[in-house]
Design an enzyme around this catalytic site. Structure first.
Site, PDB file in Angstrom:
ATOM      1  N   LYS A   9       3.450   8.766 -16.786  1.00  0.00           N
ATOM      2  CA  LYS A   9       3.533   7.398 -17.311  1.00  0.00           C
ATOM      3  C   LYS A   9       3.282   7.349 -18.830  1.00  0.00           C
ATOM      4  O   LYS A   9       2.792   8.324 -19.411  1.00  0.00           O
ATOM      5  CB  LYS A   9       2.522   6.518 -16.562  1.00  0.00           C
ATOM      6  CG  LYS A   9       2.854   6.364 -15.060  1.00  0.00           C
ATOM      7  CD  LYS A   9       1.888   5.402 -14.373  1.00  0.00           C
ATOM      8  CE  LYS A   9       2.239   5.221 -12.905  1.00  0.00           C
ATOM      9  NZ  LYS A   9       1.335   4.230 -12.236  1.00  0.00           N
ATOM     10  N   TYR A  49       9.860  -1.161  -9.492  1.00  0.00           N
ATOM     11  CA  TYR A  49       8.603  -1.631  -8.890  1.00  0.00           C
ATOM     12  C   TYR A  49       8.785  -2.915  -8.076  1.00  0.00           C
ATOM     13  O   TYR A  49       7.818  -3.641  -7.850  1.00  0.00           O
ATOM     14  CB  TYR A  49       7.541  -1.826  -9.969  1.00  0.00           C
ATOM     15  CG  TYR A  49       6.855  -0.531 -10.377  1.00  0.00           C
ATOM     16  CD1 TYR A  49       6.049   0.184  -9.471  1.00  0.00           C
ATOM     17  CD2 TYR A  49       6.990  -0.009 -11.655  1.00  0.00           C
ATOM     18  CE1 TYR A  49       5.411   1.362  -9.831  1.00  0.00           C
ATOM     19  CE2 TYR A  49       6.346   1.174 -12.027  1.00  0.00           C
ATOM     20  CZ  TYR A  49       5.561   1.848 -11.107  1.00  0.00           C
ATOM     21  OH  TYR A  49       4.930   3.016 -11.468  1.00  0.00           O
ATOM     22  N   PHE A  57      -0.668  -7.961 -10.455  1.00  0.00           N
ATOM     23  CA  PHE A  57      -0.579  -7.059 -11.607  1.00  0.00           C
ATOM     24  C   PHE A  57       0.863  -6.689 -11.976  1.00  0.00           C
ATOM     25  O   PHE A  57       1.093  -5.898 -12.891  1.00  0.00           O
ATOM     26  CB  PHE A  57      -1.391  -5.778 -11.337  1.00  0.00           C
ATOM     27  CG  PHE A  57      -0.964  -5.005 -10.102  1.00  0.00           C
ATOM     28  CD1 PHE A  57       0.136  -4.167 -10.119  1.00  0.00           C
ATOM     29  CD2 PHE A  57      -1.691  -5.120  -8.927  1.00  0.00           C
ATOM     30  CE1 PHE A  57       0.527  -3.461  -8.992  1.00  0.00           C
ATOM     31  CE2 PHE A  57      -1.312  -4.413  -7.780  1.00  0.00           C
ATOM     32  CZ  PHE A  57      -0.197  -3.590  -7.823  1.00  0.00           C
ATOM     33  N   ARG A  85       0.944  13.587  -3.816  1.00  0.00           N
ATOM     34  CA  ARG A  85      -0.025  12.479  -3.743  1.00  0.00           C
ATOM     35  C   ARG A  85      -1.454  13.024  -3.801  1.00  0.00           C
ATOM     36  O   ARG A  85      -2.344  12.416  -4.394  1.00  0.00           O
ATOM     37  CB  ARG A  85       0.184  11.663  -2.458  1.00  0.00           C
ATOM     38  CG  ARG A  85       1.479  10.884  -2.374  1.00  0.00           C
ATOM     39  CD  ARG A  85       1.610   9.729  -3.333  1.00  0.00           C
ATOM     40  NE  ARG A  85       0.547   8.759  -3.241  1.00  0.00           N
ATOM     41  CZ  ARG A  85       0.597   7.529  -3.770  1.00  0.00           C
ATOM     42  NH1 ARG A  85       1.700   7.133  -4.429  1.00  0.00           N
ATOM     43  NH2 ARG A  85      -0.407   6.712  -3.675  1.00  0.00           N
ATOM     44  N   THR A  91      -5.189   5.897  -6.513  1.00  0.00           N
ATOM     45  CA  THR A  91      -4.647   4.957  -7.500  1.00  0.00           C
ATOM     46  C   THR A  91      -5.711   4.585  -8.532  1.00  0.00           C
ATOM     47  O   THR A  91      -5.446   4.601  -9.737  1.00  0.00           O
ATOM     48  CB  THR A  91      -4.154   3.663  -6.786  1.00  0.00           C
ATOM     49  OG1 THR A  91      -3.253   4.032  -5.736  1.00  0.00           O
ATOM     50  CG2 THR A  91      -3.478   2.724  -7.762  1.00  0.00           C
ATOM     51  N   ARG A 102      -5.297  12.127 -11.815  1.00  0.00           N
ATOM     52  CA  ARG A 102      -5.812  10.817 -12.214  1.00  0.00           C
ATOM     53  C   ARG A 102      -7.282  10.873 -12.602  1.00  0.00           C
ATOM     54  O   ARG A 102      -7.703  10.201 -13.550  1.00  0.00           O
ATOM     55  CB  ARG A 102      -5.548   9.800 -11.101  1.00  0.00           C
ATOM     56  CG  ARG A 102      -4.075   9.359 -11.089  1.00  0.00           C
ATOM     57  CD  ARG A 102      -3.709   8.590  -9.870  1.00  0.00           C
ATOM     58  NE  ARG A 102      -2.423   7.884 -10.018  1.00  0.00           N
ATOM     59  CZ  ARG A 102      -1.809   7.258  -9.015  1.00  0.00           C
ATOM     60  NH1 ARG A 102      -2.341   7.258  -7.813  1.00  0.00           N
ATOM     61  NH2 ARG A 102      -0.661   6.646  -9.223  1.00  0.00           N
ATOM     62  N   ASN A 112      -2.877   4.997 -15.091  1.00  0.00           N
ATOM     63  CA  ASN A 112      -3.359   6.095 -14.246  1.00  0.00           C
ATOM     64  C   ASN A 112      -2.475   7.333 -14.292  1.00  0.00           C
ATOM     65  O   ASN A 112      -2.410   8.104 -13.335  1.00  0.00           O
ATOM     66  CB  ASN A 112      -3.586   5.595 -12.817  1.00  0.00           C
ATOM     67  CG  ASN A 112      -2.329   5.020 -12.190  1.00  0.00           C
ATOM     68  OD1 ASN A 112      -1.268   5.042 -12.806  1.00  0.00           O
ATOM     69  ND2 ASN A 112      -2.442   4.534 -10.977  1.00  0.00           N
ATOM     70  N   HIS A 115       2.930   8.580 -11.456  1.00  0.00           N
ATOM     71  CA  HIS A 115       3.470   7.945 -10.248  1.00  0.00           C
ATOM     72  C   HIS A 115       3.955   9.058  -9.333  1.00  0.00           C
ATOM     73  O   HIS A 115       4.451  10.080  -9.801  1.00  0.00           O
ATOM     74  CB  HIS A 115       4.668   7.050 -10.603  1.00  0.00           C
ATOM     75  CG  HIS A 115       5.463   6.630  -9.391  1.00  0.00           C
ATOM     76  ND1 HIS A 115       5.162   5.506  -8.658  1.00  0.00           N
ATOM     77  CD2 HIS A 115       6.524   7.223  -8.765  1.00  0.00           C
ATOM     78  CE1 HIS A 115       6.006   5.414  -7.635  1.00  0.00           C
ATOM     79  NE2 HIS A 115       6.847   6.444  -7.680  1.00  0.00           N
ATOM     80  N   GLU A 126      13.865   6.871  -4.810  1.00  0.00           N
ATOM     81  CA  GLU A 126      13.392   6.990  -6.197  1.00  0.00           C
ATOM     82  C   GLU A 126      14.087   8.123  -6.951  1.00  0.00           C
ATOM     83  O   GLU A 126      14.354   8.000  -8.152  1.00  0.00           O
ATOM     84  CB  GLU A 126      11.874   7.178  -6.209  1.00  0.00           C
ATOM     85  CG  GLU A 126      11.144   5.916  -5.741  1.00  0.00           C
ATOM     86  CD  GLU A 126       9.625   6.049  -5.707  1.00  0.00           C
ATOM     87  OE1 GLU A 126       8.971   5.049  -5.384  1.00  0.00           O
ATOM     88  OE2 GLU A 126       9.100   7.145  -6.007  1.00  0.00           O
TER      89      GLU A 126
HETATM   90  P1  IDP Z   1       0.210   4.242  -6.433  1.00  0.00           P
HETATM   91  O1  IDP Z   1       0.782   4.439  -7.824  1.00  0.00           O
HETATM   92  O2  IDP Z   1      -1.039   5.051  -6.211  1.00  0.00           O
HETATM   93  O3  IDP Z   1       1.229   4.434  -5.345  1.00  0.00           O
HETATM   94  P2  IDP Z   1       0.507   1.369  -6.027  1.00  0.00           P
HETATM   95  O4  IDP Z   1      -0.367   0.536  -5.136  1.00  0.00           O
HETATM   96  O5  IDP Z   1       1.886   1.683  -5.523  1.00  0.00           O
HETATM   97  O6  IDP Z   1      -0.298   2.718  -6.357  1.00  0.00           O
HETATM   98  O7  IDP Z   1       0.584   0.624  -7.420  1.00  0.00           O
HETATM   99  C1  IDP Z   1       1.581   0.974  -8.375  1.00  0.00           C
HETATM  100  C2  IDP Z   1       0.936   1.019  -9.736  1.00  0.00           C
HETATM  101  O8  IDP Z   1       0.501  -0.298 -10.098  1.00  0.00           O
HETATM  102  C3  IDP Z   1      -0.343   1.870  -9.829  1.00  0.00           C
HETATM  103  O9  IDP Z   1      -0.093   3.239  -9.979  1.00  0.00           O
HETATM  104  C4  IDP Z   1      -1.000   1.271 -11.053  1.00  0.00           C
HETATM  105  O10 IDP Z   1      -0.407   1.729 -12.266  1.00  0.00           O
HETATM  106  C5  IDP Z   1      -0.692  -0.220 -10.871  1.00  0.00           C
HETATM  107  N1  IDP Z   1      -1.760  -0.905 -10.122  1.00  0.00           N
HETATM  108  C6  IDP Z   1      -2.061  -0.798  -8.808  1.00  0.00           C
HETATM  109  N2  IDP Z   1      -3.089  -1.581  -8.455  1.00  0.00           N
HETATM  110  C7  IDP Z   1      -3.448  -2.232  -9.583  1.00  0.00           C
HETATM  111  C8  IDP Z   1      -4.477  -3.207  -9.885  1.00  0.00           C
HETATM  112  O11 IDP Z   1      -5.252  -3.642  -9.027  1.00  0.00           O
HETATM  113  N3  IDP Z   1      -4.530  -3.639 -11.188  1.00  0.00           N
HETATM  114  C9  IDP Z   1      -3.680  -3.191 -12.167  1.00  0.00           C
HETATM  115  N4  IDP Z   1      -2.717  -2.287 -11.921  1.00  0.00           N
HETATM  116  C10 IDP Z   1      -2.595  -1.805 -10.658  1.00  0.00           C
HETATM  117 MG    MG Z   2       3.002   3.382  -4.985  1.00  0.00          MG
END
Ligand code: IDP
Ligand code: MG
Length: 139
Positions: A9, A49, A57, A85, A91, A102, A112, A115, A126
């Protein structure tokens, strides 16, 4: 042999840790079979997304993901989706296991570093989102 999509990212690209992150994949026997740098437009980021469009968010995430270039890769290996993963960590980096990407490179739940596809079906979708079939190396 399975494939998954990885994104380094904008935060991690900006921090100059592309090489360190790619090494994590290679050290864990995932092969980089396609790779390119991309700067997402707002429309493309929103599409990628789309599953999160109702989340609070969502717009911040789109702003973040379009804030600079990203490095997208296709990773191939045994159990690639789940393995990636695991290497990535949770996350929320505060909950991520030590030694994960991460844990080591994220600075917030949003910024973070990486992805990774969360299922085999999403990995296919994807990978197709970013790569043509002839851009992926085949052995
Ligand atoms: P993942 O990347 O671990 O699969 P997802 O739930 O799919 O997590 O969320 C996608 C992305 O959205 C996360 O990697 C992060 O960058 C952002 N994100 C997820 N939850 C939050 C939050 O509570 N606040 C702000 N950003 C978030
Ligand atoms: Mg995800």
């Amino acid at each position: 042999m399975l494939r998954t999509l990885s994104i380094i990212k904008p935060d991690a690209v900006e921090k100059n840790v592309i090489g360190k992150i790619l090494s994590r994949f290679e050290e864990n026997n995932l092969k980089i079979v396609a790779c390119k740098m991309v700067h997402l437009t707002e429309d493309r980021a929103k599409k990628f997304y789309m599953v999160h469009k109702e989340r609070p968010f969502y717009m911040d995430l789109i702003k973040f993901m379009t804030s600079g270039p990203i490095l997208v890769s296709v990773l191939e290996g045994d159990d690639a989706v789940a393995k990636n993963r695991k290497i990535m960590g949770a996350t929320d980096f505060k909950k991520a296991d030590s030694g994960t990407i991460r844990k080591d490179f994220a600075t917030s739940i949003e910024k973070n570093a990486v992805h990774g596809s969360d299922s085999l079906d999403n990995a296919k979708i994807e990978i197709d989102f970013f790569f043509k079939n002839n851009e992926i190396f085949k052995r």
